[in-house]
Structures are given as structure tokens and as C-alpha cells.
Write a protein that holds these residues in place. Sequence first.
Motif, PDB file in Angstrom:
ATOM      1  N   UNK A 105      -4.619  -4.161   1.485  1.00 36.47           N
ATOM      2  CA  UNK A 105      -4.323  -4.583  -0.147  1.00 36.47           C
ATOM      3  C   UNK A 105      -5.378  -3.586  -0.858  1.00 36.47           C
ATOM      4  N   UNK A 106      -5.256  -3.299  -1.794  1.00 35.62           N
ATOM      5  CA  UNK A 106      -5.980  -1.899  -2.920  1.00 35.62           C
ATOM      6  C   UNK A 106      -6.853  -2.898  -3.783  1.00 35.62           C
ATOM      7  N   UNK A 107      -7.606  -3.739  -3.189  1.00 34.83           N
ATOM      8  CA  UNK A 107      -8.827  -4.316  -3.859  1.00 34.83           C
ATOM      9  C   UNK A 107      -9.810  -5.244  -3.023  1.00 34.83           C
ATOM     10  N   UNK A 108     -10.789  -5.562  -3.361  1.00 35.22           N
ATOM     11  CA  UNK A 108     -11.789  -6.445  -2.572  1.00 35.22           C
ATOM     12  C   UNK A 108     -11.642  -7.751  -3.171  1.00 35.22           C
ATOM     13  N   UNK A 151     -12.358 -10.314  -8.457  1.00 40.01           N
ATOM     14  CA  UNK A 151     -12.143  -9.103  -7.640  1.00 40.01           C
ATOM     15  C   UNK A 151     -12.371  -7.437  -7.976  1.00 40.01           C
ATOM     16  N   UNK A 152     -12.351  -6.767  -7.241  1.00 35.53           N
ATOM     17  CA  UNK A 152     -12.976  -5.234  -7.685  1.00 35.53           C
ATOM     18  C   UNK A 152     -12.092  -4.536  -6.968  1.00 35.53           C
ATOM     19  N   UNK A 153     -11.817  -3.312  -7.481  1.00 33.86           N
ATOM     20  CA  UNK A 153     -10.809  -2.225  -7.032  1.00 33.86           C
ATOM     21  C   UNK A 153     -11.566  -1.316  -6.233  1.00 33.86           C
ATOM     22  N   UNK A 154     -11.227  -0.957  -4.969  1.00 37.52           N
ATOM     23  CA  UNK A 154     -11.956  -0.093  -4.172  1.00 37.52           C
ATOM     24  C   UNK A 154     -12.037   1.319  -4.675  1.00 37.52           C
TER      25      UNK A 154
END
Length: 294
Positions: A105-108, A151-154
Motif C-alpha cells: 500500500x502506498x503509504x506508511x 499516515x505518511x506517503x512514501x
Amino acid sequence: MLFESNLKSLKKVYQGKVRDIYEVDEQHWLIVTSDRLSAFDVVLPDPIPKKGMVLTTVSNFWFDRFSSKVKNHLSDINLEDIIKDGQELEIIKDRSVIVRKLKALPFEAIVRGYVIGSGWKEYQNTGSICGVALPPNLKQAQQLESPIFTPSTKAAVGDHDENVNFDKIIDLVGKEIAESVRDLSIEIYKQAAEYALQCGIIIADTKFEFGLDENNEIVLIDEALTPDSSRFWPKDTYQAGTSPKSYDKQYVRDYLETLDWNKKAPGPNLPQDIIDNTSMKYLEACERLTGIKL
Ligand SMILES: Nc1ncnc2c1ncn2[C@@H]1O[C@H](COP(=O)(O)OP(=O)(O)O)[C@@H](O)[C@H]1O
Ligand SMILES: [Mg+2]
């Protein structure tokens, strides 16, 4: 000590800051966790003895502990069946896992139980973190009434990750997955933090990564609740309002802040005592949590 693995028997498909990834077959990867340490997103030239073994041991401990709550990426393929070369096996055996390749998934998925680091900065500027409003007058490192999902986006290689609001996560993966990941992350964090506290460790915050499997089920991937992906503080010296000592790479970051370094590659060499102390901190965290002395 292992700075970089170079297995002959498999093809390396990716080298991250810390992990070397090899192709096992269509569905599986071998992940070797090196002793590299990255700080401020730069890999430092000096490896930290046994760090990769600690990260592997601690992650596997949590994967197992939470296996009834969340699926994880570990496969049941034996390392010995994949790596036939005795020498190679010896080098990687305590720091490797064979995993299912999943669509990350495109986030942390970050959970914070305490206000510190980039969260503390954001709170001081805006009174909230990732759009989550917080009460006024919190002190640095203060425990939150209940843990929050931030959350944060990579970022692409070389860039720093970016804190985002939950709505952004809904845009990325849809409401259902976003909410499941949020709830699961908070639940695992709470249980892990409660356990760790009994071992004398405060898990101030942590970052999970998730993937989806072929049935669109949510699977915990990468590493989990390690001193690299979390802030670990010794319980007995913790005090809100002060910057806590830690079992994680914050110790190295604090040292690096004393240098005249622009936080761009190449990173500086570390003095031997910083290397030794960092290794000891990782090993102590591992032993406290898992009971395993590496
Ligand atoms: N089971 C998995 N399926 C897909 N991707 C994974 C899996 N486990 C870990 N990853 C990815 O592999 C990489 C691990 O290497 P690492 O050195 O931690 O990289 P990074 O420098 O991006 O943090 C990460 O990008 C992580 O998202
Ligand atoms: Mg990583």
C-alpha cells in the motif's frame, strides 16, 4: 557484521537502505536485513554490529505474537531449501526471511502514542498532527490520551516522507481499506505498547507497512515494531517535557546533530564508541522484548 549481502545463488532485485531483496520465485522474495543504519534517510558508511539480526528477531517475534490478529508476509519456505551454499547460509541465516511478494500500500501506517519528532513540530505549529486535533498545552514527549493514526506517503528515493491527512489515504486506497488499516494499526500498537511497557520499554510511536494479497486481504509486510521503525524509550528515565533517551537510532541522530554535516549523502563515519553503544542499545531492546540474547 554485514554491510551488504552479495549472494551468488539468487538474483538481487532491490537494495533498500537497510535490506537486500532477492528473487526466490514468482511469488516469493528472500529479504536479507543488513547492518546498515540510515539516519535522515542517508545510509551511513559504518555498519552497526548485529543490527540486522535484531531487526529480524524483533519483527518475527511480533509477527508471531499478532498472527491471529493480522496476516503477515512470512512464508513457510525453509531458508535451507533455497540457499544450498553453506557459507552463504551461515552469513544470512539469522537475518533473513522468505516472504510473499505483495502489493505494498502506498503509504506508511504510523501510530503515535506520544507527541515527539515531526509530530511534535507539527503540533507546535498547528495544534494538530496529520489533521488530528490535539488538546492544548501538551508537553514534548507527553503521552496522548489515546494513540492516533498519522499516515505518511512514501517518498521517492532520496526524498523525505510527507505527513498526510486521513482523507488522502481514503483517496489512495478507498474508505474500506483505509479504515481497516487504521483500526488494525492502532490495535496492534496498543497491544504491543502494553506488552513492551512490562519489559521496561515505552513504544512512543511506530510505522507499519501493509500489502494486499491475492484475495485483497490486508497483510503486514516489511518490519514491525523494531527499534528502526519505532521510537523505543527506557521506561525508567522517561519524563514528559524532556527529550527522552532511546533504544533506537535517535542516539545516532543526536550524535549527528553535533556535527557540521548537511544531512546529504555521503554520511559521516561514526566514532567507535557511538557504533558500540548503538549496537548495545539494539541488542538490549531485542533481549528485553523477546528474551533472546543475540
Ligand atoms: N512482503 C513484501 N512485499 C512487497 N514489498 C515489501 C515486502 N516486505 C518489504 N517490502 C518492501 O521492501 C523494502 C525493504 O527494504 P528497506 O531497506 O527497508 O527499504 P527502504 O529503504 O525503502 O526502507 C521496502 O520498500 C518495503 O516496502
Ligand atoms: Mg525500510
